[in-house]
Structure formats: C-alpha cells, structure tokens
Design an enzyme around this catalytic site. Structure first.
Site, PDB file in Angstrom:
ATOM      1  N   CYS A 279      84.582  45.054  -2.520  1.00  0.00           N
ATOM      2  CA  CYS A 279      84.044  45.637  -1.347  1.00  0.00           C
ATOM      3  C   CYS A 279      85.172  45.631  -0.275  1.00  0.00           C
ATOM      4  O   CYS A 279      85.012  46.236   0.658  1.00  0.00           O
ATOM      5  CB  CYS A 279      82.676  44.894  -1.074  1.00  0.00           C
ATOM      6  SG  CYS A 279      82.922  43.120  -1.134  1.00  0.00           S
TER       7      CYS A 279
ATOM      8  N   GLU B 231      83.609  55.250   0.819  1.00  0.00           N
ATOM      9  CA  GLU B 231      83.915  53.963   0.020  1.00  0.00           C
ATOM     10  C   GLU B 231      83.934  54.424  -1.441  1.00  0.00           C
ATOM     11  O   GLU B 231      82.940  55.138  -2.133  1.00  0.00           O
ATOM     12  CB  GLU B 231      82.633  53.076  -0.168  1.00  0.00           C
ATOM     13  CG  GLU B 231      83.021  51.751  -0.875  1.00  0.00           C
ATOM     14  CD  GLU B 231      82.083  50.772  -1.030  1.00  0.00           C
ATOM     15  OE1 GLU B 231      81.030  50.990  -1.511  1.00  0.00           O
ATOM     16  OE2 GLU B 231      82.530  49.400  -0.960  1.00  0.00           O
TER      17      GLU B 231
HETATM   18  P1  NAD Z   1      73.975  49.026  -5.941  1.00  0.00           P
HETATM   19  O1  NAD Z   1      73.298  48.868  -4.354  1.00  0.00           O
HETATM   20  O2  NAD Z   1      73.718  50.128  -6.789  1.00  0.00           O
HETATM   21  O3  NAD Z   1      73.332  47.835  -6.561  1.00  0.00           O
HETATM   22  C1  NAD Z   1      73.274  46.405  -6.128  1.00  0.00           C
HETATM   23  C2  NAD Z   1      72.103  45.533  -6.646  1.00  0.00           C
HETATM   24  O4  NAD Z   1      70.866  45.916  -5.834  1.00  0.00           O
HETATM   25  C3  NAD Z   1      71.852  45.687  -8.297  1.00  0.00           C
HETATM   26  O5  NAD Z   1      71.216  44.697  -8.564  1.00  0.00           O
HETATM   27  C4  NAD Z   1      70.519  46.733  -8.215  1.00  0.00           C
HETATM   28  O6  NAD Z   1      69.816  46.914  -9.342  1.00  0.00           O
HETATM   29  C5  NAD Z   1      69.992  46.626  -6.988  1.00  0.00           C
HETATM   30  N1  NAD Z   1      69.189  47.524  -6.510  1.00  0.00           N
HETATM   31  C6  NAD Z   1      69.479  48.871  -6.406  1.00  0.00           C
HETATM   32  N2  NAD Z   1      68.614  49.752  -5.852  1.00  0.00           N
HETATM   33  C7  NAD Z   1      67.616  48.977  -5.262  1.00  0.00           C
HETATM   34  C8  NAD Z   1      66.597  48.975  -4.607  1.00  0.00           C
HETATM   35  N3  NAD Z   1      65.640  50.269  -4.150  1.00  0.00           N
HETATM   36  N4  NAD Z   1      65.738  47.881  -4.241  1.00  0.00           N
HETATM   37  C9  NAD Z   1      66.065  46.604  -4.609  1.00  0.00           C
HETATM   38  N5  NAD Z   1      67.125  46.538  -5.403  1.00  0.00           N
HETATM   39  C10 NAD Z   1      67.874  47.338  -5.664  1.00  0.00           C
HETATM   40  O7  NAD Z   1      75.504  48.521  -5.651  1.00  0.00           O
HETATM   41  P2  NAD Z   1      76.436  48.486  -7.036  1.00  0.00           P
HETATM   42  O8  NAD Z   1      76.971  49.673  -7.521  1.00  0.00           O
HETATM   43  O9  NAD Z   1      75.950  47.265  -8.060  1.00  0.00           O
HETATM   44  O10 NAD Z   1      77.660  47.610  -6.010  1.00  0.00           O
HETATM   45  C11 NAD Z   1      78.662  48.254  -5.501  1.00  0.00           C
HETATM   46  C12 NAD Z   1      78.406  48.177  -4.082  1.00  0.00           C
HETATM   47  O11 NAD Z   1      78.133  46.943  -3.677  1.00  0.00           O
HETATM   48  C13 NAD Z   1      79.622  48.660  -3.170  1.00  0.00           C
HETATM   49  O12 NAD Z   1      79.173  49.626  -2.180  1.00  0.00           O
HETATM   50  C14 NAD Z   1      80.223  47.404  -2.876  1.00  0.00           C
HETATM   51  O13 NAD Z   1      80.736  47.509  -1.652  1.00  0.00           O
HETATM   52  C15 NAD Z   1      79.019  46.546  -2.245  1.00  0.00           C
HETATM   53  N6  NAD Z   1      79.576  45.145  -2.511  1.00  0.00           N
HETATM   54  C16 NAD Z   1      79.521  44.533  -1.318  1.00  0.00           C
HETATM   55  C17 NAD Z   1      79.867  43.215  -0.961  1.00  0.00           C
HETATM   56  C18 NAD Z   1      79.823  42.457   0.063  1.00  0.00           C
HETATM   57  O14 NAD Z   1      79.815  41.353   0.206  1.00  0.00           O
HETATM   58  N7  NAD Z   1      79.717  43.145   1.445  1.00  0.00           N
HETATM   59  C19 NAD Z   1      80.332  42.707  -2.477  1.00  0.00           C
HETATM   60  C20 NAD Z   1      80.407  43.336  -3.489  1.00  0.00           C
HETATM   61  C21 NAD Z   1      79.961  44.490  -3.557  1.00  0.00           C
END
Ligand code: NAD
Length: 472
Positions: A280, A379
């Site tokens: 991220c 991103e």
């Molecule tokens: P994602 O948003 O698809 O999923 C993240 C989590 O949220 C998963 O466990 C998913 O099942 C859950 N989720 C999805 N929709 C939801 C909803 N409607 N309600 C509740 N939970 C829900 O993200 P991803 O593809 O797993 O991860 C990549 C993203 O994470 C990138 O945008 C990255 O930048 C971000 N990220 C941020 C940090 C930080 O510290 N800022 C760190 C790592 C990753």
C-alpha cells in the site's frame, strides 16, 4: 493441503454454521493448496457474543501485567510457526520465500512481543486540573484485513487491541487466510482465555459486513481498498462506532537535482517493487527533474534488471507472481492503459513468456508519465513504476500532493535540511528522507483518502482506548 475445517470461536474450534469452504490457491502453481470455512452472519454472532463476554469478564478484569504475560506467551508460540507461515504466505501472495520469512512472518511475530512492551510502558492515567484522566479499552473490536501482508495486517490490529484490553473478532482476507488460522492455533495452544480472540473467515460482503453491523461490536479496524473502506466507514457510521481505516496509496518519491541519482533511483525502484508492488505504501510515482529524466529512466531500468522474477521458492527470486488471476488482469489492464495514454514504456509491459504457470506480470517502468494519466492517479497494486518529470522543486511537491491519497512517500536531496523541508510540505502520513529506514516504532497511516487512524508502534495503542475523565 492445509485445511482448516473449523472457525476459532470462544477459545475452541467450532464447525461453521455454513458448510461451504473457501479454496486457497497458490499464486505460483495456480493449484488449490489450502481450504478454510466460508463463514456467515451466525458465525459472526457467536464470535461477537464470545468476545463481549470475555470483555465484560476475564479480559476486562485482567491486569496489564496479565495481558503482557499472555501476549508474550503468544509471541513465543508464534515464533515456532514462522517457517510454516512463510511457506503459506509465499504460496498465497507470491512473496519470495526469503523475504516472506523476514517480512511476512518474523516481523509480525516480533510485533506481538513489542506490543506487550508498549502496554507495559504506557501511562494509562494522569491528572489534569481536578480530573483524573483514565485510558480505558474501547471494547469489542472487529478487525478486517487484506491479503498483501496478511499476518502483518492482522497483528497490527490484534496485538495493540488485546494489549489495550479489548477483545477481537477477526476476519482475514479470502485470498490469504492461513496465517490467521495459525495464530488461532497458537492462541489455543497457550490457552488464551476463551473469547479474547475469535476468527471467522468468509467473504467481505457477508462476514465483514456482519461484523461491522453487529450491535455488540464497539469499534472497527479495517485495512483494504478505498471502495470497501467507504462501505465499512458508512456502516460503522450508522452504528456510531469508532472506526480506523487503512486504505490505498499512490505514494510519491521526489528525487531533487542535487541528490546522488544512482543510489536514490535504485532505492526508489526497490521500494516500488517490494512484494511485487503489492504494497500500500509503495512509491509508485518517481518525480524527477525534467533535465535528468532520461538518465533516471536508464538508471531505473538497470536497477529493475537486477530484480529476478520467478518462482517464490527459488532462492534467486526477488519478485514472485501476483496474488491472484484477478490481480494480474487488473495490473495488465493498467499497463495497457499506460501505453494507450502515451506514457513511454521503458521496461516490462506484459506477461513474461518464459513463466507459463503462475500469476506473473513483468515488472514494468513507464517514463514521461503526465500527472493526468490514469497510471499516475490510480492505485495499481502491482509492479508498475511511473517516472514523472518536474520543472522545479515546488512543481515536484505540487505533483506529489496532487493525489486523493496520502499514505507514504520519499525525498532524496543533496542535504538532510533540504530533504526535511520538502518532507514537511508533503501531505502524507510517512516520508523517508535520504534513504531513512523503516522504523518499527513510528506510526503508520494515511492523510486524505488513505485513511483514518494510525497503526504500528506505541502510538497505535491510542486507537484502542477511550478517555474517561473523573473529577475529584
Ligand atoms: P479489499 O478492500 O478488497 O479487502 C480487504 C478486506 O475487506 C478483505 O478481508 C475483504 O473480505 C473485506 N471486505 C471487502 N468488502 C467488504 C465489505 N463490504 N464489508 C466488510 N469487509 C469487506 O482489499 P484487498 O484487495 O484485500 O487489499 C488491497 C487494498 O488494501 C489496497 O487498496 C491496499 O492499498 C490496501 N492496503 C492498505 C494498507 C494500509 O495500511 N493503508 C495496507 C495494506 C493494504
């Protein structure tokens, strides 16, 4: 195959109320190598009920010393699982195995013990005028995590939450849930009191939303995409719940005209490409003086050529495949968009011909990237670097800040003073200057749409407290 057929709820392994499973696919072999339950809202209800009972009972009554003791036991038990965690995450995410051992396994395990120290040293009460200000745990915390650094992101929430005196219901990412189940095994092994840590795997829309919407969850700590973060934030808002959001980034690395270019550009490329760009905080935009742009493109390509793409289990590999077919296709689409919008392709640009199996994308560099191009604004979450020419220092700062995100960034200048001055003008949660190293004590989190709240280090504990003022 690594199979977990039960959820971890109330200190025991319980069969899910749903009979469906989630397959875990190896990003290198494209084969199913793990399976976890596909939970549902009634699993969440059991888990939250257990977490509430533990908060109102055993964990709420536990002294700080007792919590420190449990966290230390958990850290010791998790240390024995480092090899298994590294193998699981190398398969799930595609992280090169050596890097996975250090960054995906050893580092998060060490953070569990670090949080024991932070709470041991924390000042939980202080007098202010005629008030006693007391820091109290928020309550039951719902934790929802992504797949890119799966155990790290779990520990960033779970360890300070438990240290602060909260109890946890955790939903790990669908693509990479195995290390969370290994954490549950460790909690079971050390007999962490029932209900203190509960794990329910399943889809975000089902299990995640059930956690966020549950009336007995006091706080939600979410890491993931901006789109899901918006949904989580608005559901939490409906329930007037405290919420922490760690979202996406489009971080900029500013190389100023008096920087040591060779060193700075190499550091910038390495940063952008770590974990195959699935980071991220990655510096995906490299902002350089226009007069040195072509030289930077050459230096960047030379550094990229040193990062071997291949099987995550081959010791020569620095960059593995991406985590899923969907992620690969998204990244390939962005690369095509970059070409179509007129950026100059310097290296990579597609799927590697020699690696047929696995979700591989060639690490890619674009030059002459203009601030309005899609690859400069969105991103990508893959191994794609955009080199952007700037006219002046002020122009570089303006372009760096011209983003909806503000998670991380870097500056390299001829002097520390100049770099520091530019760092202060960047609207972002972290900035590394002149090669400053990652600091495990420093708070991590975003400005703008990169999120709300901070993780990592002693300051992260504050997110899991609320303040009580007692007048005397
Ligand atoms: P994602 O948003 O698809 O999923 C993240 C989590 O949220 C998963 O466990 C998913 O099942 C859950 N989720 C999805 N929709 C939801 C909803 N409607 N309600 C509740 N939970 C829900 O993200 P991803 O593809 O797993 O991860 C990549 C993203 O994470 C990138 O945008 C990255 O930048 C971000 N990220 C941020 C940090 C930080 O510290 N800022 C760190 C790592 C990753």
């Amino acid at each position: 195959m690594i199979i977990y057929s039960h959820q971890f709820i109330d200190g025991a392994w319980r069969l899910s109320n749903s009979t469906d499973a989630l397959d875990v696919v190896s990003s290198a072999t494209e084969e199913v190598f793990g399976r976890v339950p596909r939970g549902n809202a009634s699993d969440v209800d059991l888990a939250v009920t257990a977490a509430r009972a533990a908060f109102d009972g055993v964990w709420g009554r536990a002294t700080v010393a007792a919590r420190v003791d449990w966290l230390e036991k958990l850290a010791v038990e998790m240390k024995t699982r480092v090899p298994a965690i590294a193998v699981a995450i190398a398969h799930e995410v595609g992280t090169a195995h050596g890097y996975a051992t250090k960054v995906q396994a050893e580092f998060p395990v060490s953070m569990i013990g670090a949080n024991a120290r932070y709470i041991h040293e924390a000042r939980l009460e202080e007098e202010l005028g005629n008030s006693l200000i007391v820091k109290e745990p928020v309550g039951v915390v719902g934790c929802i995590t992504p797949w890119n650094y799966p155990l790290h992101q779990v520990v960033c929430k779970m360890a300070p939450a438990l240290a602060a005196g909260c109890t946890v219901v955790l939903k790990p990412a669908e693509l990479a849930p195995l290390s969370a189940f290994m954490l549950a095994e460790a909690a079971h092994e050390v007999s962490l009191p029932a209900g203190v840590l509960n794990i329910v795997s399943g889809p975000g829309r089902v299990v995640g939303e059930a956690i966020v919407g549950h009336p007995d969850v006091d706080m939600v700590s979410f890491t993931g995409s901006l789109a899901a973060g918006r949904r989580v934030g608005s559901l939490a808002g409906d329930g007037i719940k405290k919420v922490c959001l760690e979202l996406g980034g489009k971080s900029a690395f500013i190389v100023l005209d008096d920087a040591p270019f060779e060193k700075a550009v190499a550091a910038g490329v390495n940063n952008c490409m770590q974990n195959s760009g699935q980071t991220c905080s990655a510096w995906t935009r490299m902002l350089v003086p226009r007069a040195r742009h072509d030289e930077v493109a050459e230096l960047a390509a030379a550094q990229l050529a040193k990062l071997t793409l291949g099987d995550p289990f081959d010791p020569a590999t620095r960059l593995g495949p991406l985590a899923s077919a969907a992620q690969r296709d998204t990244v390939l689409d962005y690369i095509e968009t970059g070409k179509r919008e007129g950026a100059t392709l310097v290296a990579g640009g597609g799927r590697p011909a020699q690696l047929g199996t696995g979700y591989f994308v060639e690490p890619t560099i674009f030059a002459d990237v203009a601030p309005g191009m899609t690859i400069a604004r969105e991103e990508i979450f893959g191994p794609v670097l955009s080199i952007m020419p700037c006219d002046t220092e002020a122009d570089a700062v303006r372009i760096a800040n011209d983003s909806i995100y503000g998670l991380a960034g870097g500056v390299w200048a001829g002097t520390k003073e100049r770099a520091m001055e530019v760092a202060r003008r960047m609207r972002t949660g972290q900035v590394d200057i002149n090669g400053g190293r990652f600091n495990i004590l420093a708070p991590f989190g975003g400005y703008k749409k990169s999120g709300i709240g901070r993780e990592i280090g002693p300051l992260a504990l504050e997110e899991f407290f609320q303040l009580k003022a007692i007048q005397q």
